[in-house]
Design a protein around this motif. Structure first.
Motif, PDB file in Angstrom:
ATOM      1  N   UNK A  83       0.790  -1.235   0.000  1.00 48.74           N
ATOM      2  CA  UNK A  83       0.000   0.000   0.000  1.00 48.74           C
ATOM      3  C   UNK A  83       0.821   1.284   0.000  1.00 48.74           C
ATOM      4  N   UNK A  84       2.056   1.260   0.527  1.00 48.63           N
ATOM      5  CA  UNK A  84       2.877   2.472   0.556  1.00 48.63           C
ATOM      6  C   UNK A  84       3.981   2.436  -0.491  1.00 48.63           C
ATOM      7  N   UNK A  85       3.842   1.580  -1.499  1.00 53.85           N
ATOM      8  CA  UNK A  85       4.880   1.463  -2.527  1.00 53.85           C
ATOM      9  C   UNK A  85       5.127   2.782  -3.244  1.00 53.85           C
ATOM     10  N   UNK A  86       4.095   3.615  -3.345  1.00 46.23           N
ATOM     11  CA  UNK A  86       4.213   4.896  -4.040  1.00 46.23           C
ATOM     12  C   UNK A  86       5.027   5.907  -3.237  1.00 46.23           C
ATOM     13  N   UNK A  87       5.289   5.594  -1.961  1.00 50.82           N
ATOM     14  CA  UNK A  87       6.014   6.526  -1.097  1.00 50.82           C
ATOM     15  C   UNK A  87       7.379   5.998  -0.688  1.00 50.82           C
ATOM     16  N   UNK A  88       7.851   4.964  -1.386  1.00 51.96           N
ATOM     17  CA  UNK A  88       9.167   4.385  -1.105  1.00 51.96           C
ATOM     18  C   UNK A  88      10.156   4.826  -2.172  1.00 51.96           C
ATOM     19  N   UNK A  89      11.294   5.314  -1.763  1.00 52.51           N
ATOM     20  CA  UNK A  89      12.316   5.732  -2.704  1.00 52.51           C
ATOM     21  C   UNK A  89      12.893   4.529  -3.435  1.00 52.51           C
ATOM     22  N   UNK A  90      13.215   4.718  -4.691  1.00 55.61           N
ATOM     23  CA  UNK A  90      13.822   3.675  -5.512  1.00 55.61           C
ATOM     24  C   UNK A  90      13.080   2.350  -5.351  1.00 55.61           C
ATOM     25  N   UNK A  91      11.779   2.305  -5.682  1.00 58.62           N
ATOM     26  CA  UNK A  91      10.956   1.126  -5.383  1.00 58.62           C
ATOM     27  C   UNK A  91      11.418  -0.146  -6.066  1.00 58.62           C
ATOM     28  N   UNK A  92      11.983  -0.039  -7.278  1.00 59.36           N
ATOM     29  CA  UNK A  92      12.421  -1.249  -7.973  1.00 59.36           C
ATOM     30  C   UNK A  92      13.517  -1.987  -7.244  1.00 59.36           C
ATOM     31  N   UNK A  93      14.266  -1.286  -6.414  1.00 58.37           N
ATOM     32  CA  UNK A  93      15.341  -1.901  -5.640  1.00 58.37           C
ATOM     33  C   UNK A  93      14.947  -2.142  -4.187  1.00 58.37           C
ATOM     34  N   UNK A  94      14.342  -1.129  -3.556  1.00 57.28           N
ATOM     35  CA  UNK A  94      14.094  -1.194  -2.115  1.00 57.28           C
ATOM     36  C   UNK A  94      12.927  -2.094  -1.731  1.00 57.28           C
ATOM     37  N   UNK A  95      11.893  -2.161  -2.563  1.00 55.03           N
ATOM     38  CA  UNK A  95      10.742  -2.999  -2.211  1.00 55.03           C
ATOM     39  C   UNK A  95      11.114  -4.482  -2.164  1.00 55.03           C
ATOM     40  N   UNK A  96      11.765  -5.049  -3.193  1.00 55.53           N
ATOM     41  CA  UNK A  96      12.142  -6.462  -3.085  1.00 55.53           C
ATOM     42  C   UNK A  96      13.068  -6.746  -1.906  1.00 55.53           C
ATOM     43  N   UNK A  97      14.043  -5.861  -1.675  1.00 60.89           N
ATOM     44  CA  UNK A  97      14.957  -6.070  -0.546  1.00 60.89           C
ATOM     45  C   UNK A  97      14.190  -6.036   0.768  1.00 60.89           C
ATOM     46  N   UNK A  98      13.283  -5.049   0.924  1.00 61.20           N
ATOM     47  CA  UNK A  98      12.535  -4.916   2.167  1.00 61.20           C
ATOM     48  C   UNK A  98      11.634  -6.126   2.415  1.00 61.20           C
ATOM     49  N   UNK A  99      10.956  -6.612   1.382  1.00 60.90           N
ATOM     50  CA  UNK A  99      10.086  -7.770   1.540  1.00 60.90           C
ATOM     51  C   UNK A  99      10.861  -9.011   1.950  1.00 60.90           C
ATOM     52  N   UNK A 100      11.933  -9.302   1.230  1.00 61.67           N
ATOM     53  CA  UNK A 100      12.682 -10.526   1.506  1.00 61.67           C
ATOM     54  C   UNK A 100      13.438 -10.431   2.820  1.00 61.67           C
ATOM     55  N   UNK A 101      14.069  -9.293   3.084  1.00 61.06           N
ATOM     56  CA  UNK A 101      14.788  -9.133   4.351  1.00 61.06           C
ATOM     57  C   UNK A 101      13.821  -9.131   5.523  1.00 61.06           C
ATOM     58  N   UNK A 102      12.675  -8.453   5.368  1.00 61.41           N
ATOM     59  CA  UNK A 102      11.701  -8.399   6.448  1.00 61.41           C
ATOM     60  C   UNK A 102      11.149  -9.766   6.810  1.00 61.41           C
ATOM     61  N   UNK A 103      10.774 -10.554   5.813  1.00 58.05           N
ATOM     62  CA  UNK A 103      10.235 -11.887   6.085  1.00 58.05           C
ATOM     63  C   UNK A 103      11.314 -12.789   6.685  1.00 58.05           C
ATOM     64  N   UNK A 104      12.548 -12.668   6.202  1.00 62.70           N
ATOM     65  CA  UNK A 104      13.645 -13.472   6.769  1.00 62.70           C
ATOM     66  C   UNK A 104      13.864 -13.131   8.241  1.00 62.70           C
ATOM     67  N   UNK A 105      13.801 -11.839   8.592  1.00 66.02           N
ATOM     68  CA  UNK A 105      13.935 -11.425   9.991  1.00 66.02           C
ATOM     69  C   UNK A 105      12.803 -12.017  10.827  1.00 66.02           C
ATOM     70  N   UNK A 106      11.596 -11.982  10.304  1.00 67.82           N
ATOM     71  CA  UNK A 106      10.440 -12.516  11.034  1.00 67.82           C
ATOM     72  C   UNK A 106      10.580 -14.005  11.289  1.00 67.82           C
ATOM     73  N   UNK A 107      11.016 -14.756  10.281  1.00 72.54           N
ATOM     74  CA  UNK A 107      11.198 -16.204  10.462  1.00 72.54           C
ATOM     75  C   UNK A 107      12.210 -16.469  11.565  1.00 72.54           C
ATOM     76  N   UNK A 108      13.342 -15.763  11.529  1.00 74.98           N
ATOM     77  CA  UNK A 108      14.386 -15.966  12.536  1.00 74.98           C
ATOM     78  C   UNK A 108      13.870 -15.637  13.935  1.00 74.98           C
ATOM     79  N   UNK A 109      13.166 -14.506  14.077  1.00 72.88           N
ATOM     80  CA  UNK A 109      12.665 -14.099  15.391  1.00 72.88           C
ATOM     81  C   UNK A 109      11.614 -15.066  15.915  1.00 72.88           C
ATOM     82  N   UNK A 110      10.673 -15.445  15.060  1.00 79.53           N
ATOM     83  CA  UNK A 110       9.567 -16.287  15.506  1.00 79.53           C
ATOM     84  C   UNK A 110      10.028 -17.695  15.871  1.00 79.53           C
TER      85      UNK A 110
END
Length: 601
Positions: free
Chosen positions: A342-369
């Protein structure tokens, strides 16, 4: 940071040289529903996606097929969220109360440590597969609205409207309201304000209910103001609370092993071999709650089918059913991994930062949980954790360092729910904003505040709806407090009255929307396959790793998962279908109304 993902996944020429903060969006004429996406200019020209499908163009909307000339400039959203804020959105949108309050229920349903830990890993990997697919969609279509935009481009406006209808009217308001009540309930317990029952009068109990509701409404209003003032402020709050609550989960995960290292106590290795015989939960509802107020979790003994919470006849269940029950709770804890859309329109350099944020975020969640659950089961046996019920994390901390540990966990839960309220007000309003901008719903929702550059109208409306649910919940509890539910002859109405008396209305609403949300997750991932077929030449800064195996595998597993939800929660599942279906007549009536209004001008 390009080394984080395979370099071949990116088209650097299209995104590398973009301005660091501001990337204006210009409005463009509406495309027909089935009109194909405009094709990008050649890569050698260094052009981005055409304005009809991307907010990144800064010039006139002259390249889209429907364009007739330069579109008038209007206030636009700001690309003000960087990579770290984007990761915080992913992680912070997921970590709520589930990881702290669900383990006891999961232990009761799973019965064996290896099955439970396997479900946490499996659920995390499933979310990772979904993130790989959503990364392609969000980078390809970095527009406010997330799944609404993906579904619109893949299937057309009617189906996209159904998602927005469900999310705007039921999903986000129920979540915001429930989380706000969970927060004030935890706060009341922490400062010693308890429900006035027993020796006190009924009016005293009512007054405390009303007081908590008023505080919850004020909290929602304050968080709405923060997000109206600017996406940067909402992003700052999100980042800070995410660091605190992710650190809290990490603290719970590491504490037993640190104590074991320095004191020789903390972990009882035999606990990992403990087990219990779970019983079928079919026909029951379960939900987690804070000490003073039920939360928005999906399960709770009692509810509409068993309002008294009394034990029902139970029978042992097999592995598949047990795994399905555990996975249902696990996926609720992981729910929201797609929140960056939903906030993709407000993220800088979306073609690079969105994939990194999604994959890194989910990986962090798996490790924590997974680490947190290893700690829970190392400190408590399966029976002890199941007996703790909603207080698994608190029981673990109390076993380690006594009442101080339980107080620390209560503080972490408060911070976690506070951050989740902010993430819902940061992300949720972007969906009705996209609908309003498309003209499929009230156009006022699609307006950007000229000074704050945020979807202020959409944020205020979403907050007002959540506050309304809080007020309605409190009033229903006041009105029905003295009603004898058992005296009502119609059983279904008796169940509903009893549920409202004993549980939060938000728990009920959330139960309804879980099934619907899962349907749209499935359709969202399938949109990768659909858009690859419909628009093979569209600009894709990131392409799904492992395509087409990854989306097909996700779809296969999620179909099985939806079947399990339906079998174990038929009432909520059918209610979810009904809520979605109600959006169809609304969509077509609105289209007719809009056409008549346009013709009368």
């Amino acid at each position: 940071m390009h080394g984080t993902l395979p370099r071949s996944c990116y088209d650097d020429a299209r995104f590398r040289d973009r301005p660091p903060f501001i990337d204006p969006v210009r409005s463009v004429p509406r495309r027909a529903v089935n009109e194909p996406l405009p094709q990008p200019h050649s890569a050698s020209a260094g052009a981005a996606i055409t304005p009809a499908t991307s907010p990144t163009a800064t010039g006139p909307a002259a390249t889209g097929p429907a364009a007739t000339g330069p579109a008038p400039a209007q206030p636009s959203l700001l690309r003000a969220l960087g990579l770290y804020a984007a990761v915080a959105v992913v992680v912070g949108n997921v970590i709520g109360s589930g990881i702290f309050l669900k383990p006891g229920r999961i232990a009761a349903d799973g019965g064996e440590v290896w099955l439970i830990l396997s479900a946490w890993v499996f659920g995390g990997v499933l979310c990772l597969l979904g993130a790989l697919c959503y990364a392609e969609l969000a980078a390809m279509l970095p527009r406010a609205g997330g799944e609404y935009v993906f579904l619109r481009e893949a299937y057309g406006r009617p189906l996209a409207f159904l998602f927005g209808w469900n999310d705007f009217l039921f999903g986000k308001p129920a979540s915001i309201g429930a989380l706000s009540m969970a927060f004030v309930g935890s706060l009341a317990a922490a400062v010693g304000v308890q429900k006035l029952t027993g020796a006190t009068s009924a009016m005293g109990a009512v007054s405390v209910d009303v007081l908590l509701a008023v505080v919850a409404v004020l909290l929602i209003a304050a968080m709405a103001v923060v997000n109206v003032l600017g996406v940067v402020w909402g992003g700052v709050v999100q980042t800070v609370t995410t660091v605190v609550k992710a650190g809290g989960v990490a603290l719970i995960a590491l504490a037993p092993f640190v104590l074991l290292l320095f004191t020789g106590q903390g972990i009882e290795w035999e606990n990992y071999a403990s087990h219990r015989t779970p019983a079928s939960a079919t026909g029951t509802q379960t939900a987690t709650s804070t000490p003073a107020q039920p939360s928005a979790s999906a399960t709770n003994p009692g509810g509409a089918n068993n309002p008294s919470g009394a034990a029902q006849s139970a029978s042992p269940v097999g592995f598949a059913a047990r795994f399905g029950l555990v996975l249902l709770a696990v996926m609720w804890a992981y729910n929201g991994w797609n929140g960056i859309g939903p906030v993709a329109e407000e993220i800088r350099d979306p073609g690079r930062n969105i994939p990194i944020a999604l994959l890194a975020g989910v990986a962090i969640l798996i490790a924590l949980y997974v680490a947190a659950n290893v700690a829970y089961h190392g400190v408590l046996s399966v029976d002890e954790l199941a007996a703790a019920g909603d207080n698994g994390a608190s029981a673990t901390a109390r076993a380690l360092i006594g009442p101080v540990g339980a107080a620390i966990v209560a503080g972490i839960i408060m911070c976690s729910t506070f951050g989740a309220i902010n993430s819902n007000l940061l992300l949720g309003p972007r969906v009705p904003f996209a609908m309003g901008r498309d003209g499929v719903f009230f156009r006022q929702l699609g307006r950007v505040h000229p000074n704050f550059r945020t979807p202020a109208v959409s944020i205020v409306v979403q907050a007002a709806m959540a506050a309304g649910l809080v007020i309605v919940s409190a009033l229903l509890k006041v009105v029905l407090r003295g009603v004898d539910a058992k005296a009502i002859k119609w059983q279904r109405l008796s169940d509903i009255v009893s549920t409202i008396q004993t549980d939060s209305i938000f728990t009920i609403l959330t139960n309804f929307v879980i099934f619907a949300a899962s349907i749209f997750y499935l359709l969202g991932v399938a949109a990768v396959l659909v858009l690859r077929y419909k628009n093979p030449g569209a600009h894709r800064p990131y392409r799904t790793f492992g395509y087409p195996v990854v989306p097909v595998l996700f779809i296969f597993v999620y179909v099985w998962f939806l079947m399990q939800i339906y079998l174990e929660r038929p009432f909520e599942s059918l209610a979810g279908f009904v809520l979605i279906g109600l959006g169809l007549p609304v969509y077509f009536l609105w289209q007719q109304f809009a056409a008549n209004r346009e013709a009368s001008r």
